[in-house]
Design a protein around this motif. Structure first.
Motif, PDB file in Angstrom:
ATOM      1  N   LEU A  74       0.830  -1.195   0.000  1.00 37.49           N
ATOM      2  CA  LEU A  74       0.000   0.000   0.000  1.00 37.49           C
ATOM      3  C   LEU A  74       0.866   1.248   0.000  1.00 37.49           C
ATOM      4  O   LEU A  74       1.999   1.237   0.474  1.00 37.49           O
ATOM      5  CB  LEU A  74      -0.902   0.027   1.237  1.00 37.49           C
ATOM      6  N   ASP A  75       0.315   2.309  -0.528  1.00 41.79           N
ATOM      7  CA  ASP A  75       0.963   3.614  -0.474  1.00 41.79           C
ATOM      8  C   ASP A  75       0.196   4.485   0.517  1.00 41.79           C
ATOM      9  O   ASP A  75      -0.930   4.183   0.902  1.00 41.79           O
ATOM     10  CB  ASP A  75       0.955   4.272  -1.853  1.00 41.79           C
ATOM     11  N   VAL A  76       0.804   5.602   0.887  1.00 44.86           N
ATOM     12  CA  VAL A  76       0.148   6.529   1.799  1.00 44.86           C
ATOM     13  C   VAL A  76      -1.123   7.040   1.144  1.00 44.86           C
ATOM     14  O   VAL A  76      -1.128   7.457  -0.007  1.00 44.86           O
ATOM     15  CB  VAL A  76       1.089   7.703   2.137  1.00 44.86           C
ATOM     16  N   GLY A  77      -2.236   6.955   1.873  1.00 42.88           N
ATOM     17  CA  GLY A  77      -3.511   7.449   1.380  1.00 42.88           C
ATOM     18  C   GLY A  77      -4.377   6.399   0.723  1.00 42.88           C
ATOM     19  O   GLY A  77      -5.513   6.680   0.346  1.00 42.88           O
ATOM     20  N   ASP A  78      -3.856   5.158   0.525  1.00 46.54           N
ATOM     21  CA  ASP A  78      -4.668   4.099  -0.074  1.00 46.54           C
ATOM     22  C   ASP A  78      -5.772   3.674   0.895  1.00 46.54           C
ATOM     23  O   ASP A  78      -5.546   3.592   2.101  1.00 46.54           O
ATOM     24  CB  ASP A  78      -3.811   2.867  -0.403  1.00 46.54           C
ATOM     25  N   PRO A  79      -6.971   3.392   0.383  1.00 48.64           N
ATOM     26  CA  PRO A  79      -8.043   2.924   1.281  1.00 48.64           C
ATOM     27  C   PRO A  79      -7.756   1.500   1.759  1.00 48.64           C
ATOM     28  O   PRO A  79      -7.192   0.689   1.028  1.00 48.64           O
ATOM     29  CB  PRO A  79      -9.294   2.969   0.391  1.00 48.64           C
ATOM     30  N   VAL A  80      -8.124   1.206   2.994  1.00 48.75           N
ATOM     31  CA  VAL A  80      -7.896  -0.111   3.593  1.00 48.75           C
ATOM     32  C   VAL A  80      -9.225  -0.628   4.109  1.00 48.75           C
ATOM     33  O   VAL A  80      -9.957   0.089   4.779  1.00 48.75           O
ATOM     34  CB  VAL A  80      -6.880  -0.018   4.759  1.00 48.75           C
ATOM     35  N   GLU A  81      -9.529  -1.877   3.802  1.00 49.62           N
ATOM     36  CA  GLU A  81     -10.757  -2.494   4.297  1.00 49.62           C
ATOM     37  C   GLU A  81     -10.418  -3.425   5.455  1.00 49.62           C
ATOM     38  O   GLU A  81      -9.318  -3.970   5.527  1.00 49.62           O
ATOM     39  CB  GLU A  81     -11.445  -3.280   3.179  1.00 49.62           C
ATOM     40  N   GLN A  82     -11.372  -3.622   6.330  1.00 49.25           N
ATOM     41  CA  GLN A  82     -11.154  -4.483   7.487  1.00 49.25           C
ATOM     42  C   GLN A  82     -10.932  -5.917   7.017  1.00 49.25           C
ATOM     43  O   GLN A  82     -11.649  -6.435   6.177  1.00 49.25           O
ATOM     44  CB  GLN A  82     -12.354  -4.426   8.421  1.00 49.25           C
ATOM     45  N   GLY A  83      -9.898  -6.560   7.555  1.00 51.82           N
ATOM     46  CA  GLY A  83      -9.597  -7.947   7.235  1.00 51.82           C
ATOM     47  C   GLY A  83      -8.658  -8.107   6.060  1.00 51.82           C
ATOM     48  O   GLY A  83      -8.233  -9.226   5.768  1.00 51.82           O
ATOM     49  N   SER A  84      -8.304  -7.044   5.346  1.00 49.11           N
ATOM     50  CA  SER A  84      -7.414  -7.172   4.200  1.00 49.11           C
ATOM     51  C   SER A  84      -5.963  -7.166   4.661  1.00 49.11           C
ATOM     52  O   SER A  84      -5.614  -6.550   5.672  1.00 49.11           O
ATOM     53  CB  SER A  84      -7.663  -6.042   3.201  1.00 49.11           C
ATOM     54  N   ALA A  85      -5.089  -7.856   3.918  1.00 43.78           N
ATOM     55  CA  ALA A  85      -3.670  -7.913   4.254  1.00 43.78           C
ATOM     56  C   ALA A  85      -3.006  -6.616   3.811  1.00 43.78           C
ATOM     57  O   ALA A  85      -3.177  -6.185   2.677  1.00 43.78           O
ATOM     58  CB  ALA A  85      -3.013  -9.099   3.572  1.00 43.78           C
ATOM     59  N   THR A  86      -2.247  -6.004   4.702  1.00 42.13           N
ATOM     60  CA  THR A  86      -1.578  -4.758   4.366  1.00 42.13           C
ATOM     61  C   THR A  86      -0.082  -4.937   4.191  1.00 42.13           C
ATOM     62  O   THR A  86       0.566  -4.079   3.601  1.00 42.13           O
ATOM     63  CB  THR A  86      -1.828  -3.702   5.457  1.00 42.13           C
ATOM     64  N   ALA A  87       0.488  -6.035   4.674  1.00 45.73           N
ATOM     65  CA  ALA A  87       1.926  -6.269   4.549  1.00 45.73           C
ATOM     66  C   ALA A  87       2.182  -7.762   4.631  1.00 45.73           C
ATOM     67  O   ALA A  87       1.339  -8.541   5.096  1.00 45.73           O
ATOM     68  CB  ALA A  87       2.691  -5.545   5.646  1.00 45.73           C
ATOM     69  N   GLN A  88       3.383  -8.177   4.185  1.00 48.93           N
ATOM     70  CA  GLN A  88       3.808  -9.585   4.248  1.00 48.93           C
ATOM     71  C   GLN A  88       4.778  -9.710   5.411  1.00 48.93           C
ATOM     72  O   GLN A  88       5.696  -8.896   5.560  1.00 48.93           O
ATOM     73  CB  GLN A  88       4.487  -9.963   2.933  1.00 48.93           C
ATOM     74  N   TYR A  89       4.612 -10.728   6.257  1.00 51.80           N
ATOM     75  CA  TYR A  89       5.420 -10.891   7.457  1.00 51.80           C
ATOM     76  C   TYR A  89       6.140 -12.226   7.402  1.00 51.80           C
ATOM     77  O   TYR A  89       5.531 -13.264   7.129  1.00 51.80           O
ATOM     78  CB  TYR A  89       4.531 -10.832   8.697  1.00 51.80           C
ATOM     79  N   TYR A  90       7.471 -12.222   7.649  1.00 50.89           N
ATOM     80  CA  TYR A  90       8.282 -13.444   7.673  1.00 50.89           C
ATOM     81  C   TYR A  90       8.808 -13.653   9.078  1.00 50.89           C
ATOM     82  O   TYR A  90       9.416 -12.757   9.665  1.00 50.89           O
ATOM     83  CB  TYR A  90       9.449 -13.340   6.683  1.00 50.89           C
ATOM     84  N   ALA A  91       8.584 -14.841   9.628  1.00 54.83           N
ATOM     85  CA  ALA A  91       8.983 -15.136  11.009  1.00 54.83           C
ATOM     86  C   ALA A  91      10.488 -15.336  11.118  1.00 54.83           C
ATOM     87  O   ALA A  91      11.144 -15.770  10.175  1.00 54.83           O
ATOM     88  CB  ALA A  91       8.260 -16.377  11.503  1.00 54.83           C
ATOM     89  N   ASN A  92      11.044 -15.049  12.277  1.00 49.20           N
ATOM     90  CA  ASN A  92      12.441 -15.254  12.640  1.00 49.20           C
ATOM     91  C   ASN A  92      13.412 -14.495  11.753  1.00 49.20           C
ATOM     92  O   ASN A  92      14.568 -14.855  11.657  1.00 49.20           O
ATOM     93  CB  ASN A  92      12.796 -16.746  12.628  1.00 49.20           C
ATOM     94  N   GLY A  93      12.970 -13.499  11.041  1.00 46.80           N
ATOM     95  CA  GLY A  93      13.866 -12.686  10.239  1.00 46.80           C
ATOM     96  C   GLY A  93      14.402 -13.379   9.009  1.00 46.80           C
ATOM     97  O   GLY A  93      15.333 -12.910   8.389  1.00 46.80           O
TER      98      GLY A  93
END
Length: 109
Positions: A74-93
């Motif tokens: 997402l970029d600054v100002g993009d609309p976000v809906e509840q329950g949508s993924a906003t970023a990808q997360y990787y465990a343990n670095g």
């Protein structure tokens, strides 16, 4: 004080006159107003102004496990809906590991 009144009655009289004149001069004067009975009616007000939003409170979002957040889609100002993924997360670095899934009940508003 009684000696001052007996010795200098003119000064005392002038001081009292000045105090009375100041009191009379600063006394609030009544002003004319227009009065009408109160009634119920619809109120319509439109305000058209341009403004600027400022960030007042900053929040830190933290996860209960170590990891790296990548691929913010997402970029600054993009609309976000509840329950949508906003970023990808990787465990343990580890960038090569698979994305983690939130536990049931987490990530919901």
């Amino acid at each position: 004080m009684p000696m001052l009144l007996r010795k200098h009655p003119l000064i005392t009289f002038i001081a009292v006159v000045i105090a009375l004149l100041l009191t009379w001069g600063f006394w609030p004067q009544p002003i004319m107003v227009e009065a009408k009975p109160a009634t119920r009616a619809p109120l319509t007000i439109t305000i058209e102004e341009e403004g600027r939003t400022r960030v007042i409170d900053r929040y830190v979002i933290a996860a209960p496990v170590d990891g790296v957040t990548c691929r913010v889609q997402l970029d600054v100002g993009d609309p976000v809906e509840q329950g949508s993924a906003t970023a990808q997360y990787y465990a343990n670095g580890l960038a090569g590991s698979r994305p983690t899934q939130p536990r049931p009940g987490q990530g919901q508003g």
